[in-house]
Design an enzyme around this catalytic site. Structure first.
Site, PDB file in Angstrom:
ATOM      1  N   CYS A  61       0.881  -1.130   0.073  1.00  0.00           N
ATOM      2  CA  CYS A  61       0.152  -0.205   0.098  1.00  0.00           C
ATOM      3  C   CYS A  61       0.825   1.082  -0.159  1.00  0.00           C
ATOM      4  O   CYS A  61       0.398   2.081  -0.824  1.00  0.00           O
ATOM      5  CB  CYS A  61      -0.800   0.162   1.285  1.00  0.00           C
ATOM      6  SG  CYS A  61      -2.054  -1.269   1.411  1.00  0.00           S
TER       7      CYS A  61
HETATM    8  C1  BEZ Z   1       0.845  -4.732   1.849  1.00  0.00           C
HETATM    9  O1  BEZ Z   1      -0.095  -3.489   1.575  1.00  0.00           O
HETATM   10  O2  BEZ Z   1       1.697  -4.735   1.866  1.00  0.00           O
HETATM   11  C2  BEZ Z   1      -0.370  -5.754   2.182  1.00  0.00           C
HETATM   12  C3  BEZ Z   1      -1.707  -5.397   2.831  1.00  0.00           C
HETATM   13  C4  BEZ Z   1      -2.190  -6.813   3.175  1.00  0.00           C
HETATM   14  C5  BEZ Z   1      -1.850  -7.952   3.042  1.00  0.00           C
HETATM   15  C6  BEZ Z   1      -0.596  -8.242   2.332  1.00  0.00           C
HETATM   16  C7  BEZ Z   1       0.143  -7.051   2.023  1.00  0.00           C
END
Ligand code: BEZ
Length: 211
Positions: A45
């Site tokens: 994210c």
């Molecule tokens: C991420 O944004 O890195 C992420 C969020 C939830 C699960 C896996 C990765």
């Protein structure tokens, strides 16, 4: 019932990292990208929001506003934005909705319980100035989205909204487009003065008409 293409995007008023926003007021006469991510302070994210911020000029050029969403709080968003700015070398320049009540997430069907009971998946909506849903994509938490693809789809949507054309596989702005099937071959020359190629009666190509 979940949203479908052509539906009117639901309006809402929500707290964001830039204060309270009424969605329709925010959209105004622009196109909008509304996208959700699973959680603040997560690695994928962080890169997605950084990439979006770095494309500010590309979105502005296309009259597109961006608004992100997760179910975390405004305070969490504000702290995380500092990290995004620092690590991605950007200034986050769009609001992030703090959808703690999940009201917006439910209206846009961004929670897919078999993926996660509590967090939003990576949903993305492109909404036109008439507030109609023009594109919906959903990615899993483990896969960051391709924002060049989002820009490419916006180019296609804006072009096909104004001309009787469609865009072929892997099309990029500037390349040949497909003449809409509804246009009779005998009418093409008048409508598309740059000319056309007939490959098959149902497959007619023409230079991008708005260049
Ligand atoms: C991420 O944004 O890195 C992420 C969020 C939830 C699960 C896996 C990765």
């Amino acid at each position: 019932m979940s949203l479908r293409l052509g539906d009117t995007a639901p309006n809402f008023t929500a707290k964001t990292s830039e204060g309270e926003i009424n969605f329709y007021d925010y959209v105004g006469d622009s196109w909008v990208v509304l996208f959700s991510h699973p959680a603040d302070y997560t690695p994928v994210c962080t890169t997605e929001l950084g990439k979006t911020a770095s494309l500010k000029q590309e979105f502005e050029k296309r009259n597109v506003k961006v608004i992100a969403l997760s179910v975390d709080s405004v305070e969490s968003h504000k702290g995380w934005i500092k990290d995004i700015n620092e690590t991605q070398d950007v200034e986050v320049n769009f609001p992030i909705i703090a959808d703690e009540s999940r009201e917006v997430s439910m209206a846009y069907d961004m929670i897919h319980p078999n993926a996660s009971e509590t967090f939003t998946v990576r949903s993305l909506f492109i909404i036109d100035p008439d507030k109609k849903v023009k594109l919906m994509i959903t990615y899993p938490a483990s896969t960051g989205r391709n924002f060049q693809e989002i820009l490419r789809v916006i180019d296609s949507l804006q072009l096909t909204a104004n001309y009787s054309v469609a865009t072929p596989a892997d099309w990029k702005a500037g390349e040949e487009v497909v003449v809409a099937p509804a246009i009779k071959t005998e009418d093409i020359a008048a409508k598309f003065p740059k000319g056309f190629r007939e490959i098959k009666p149902y497959l007619r190509m023409t230079p991008q008409p708005n260049l």
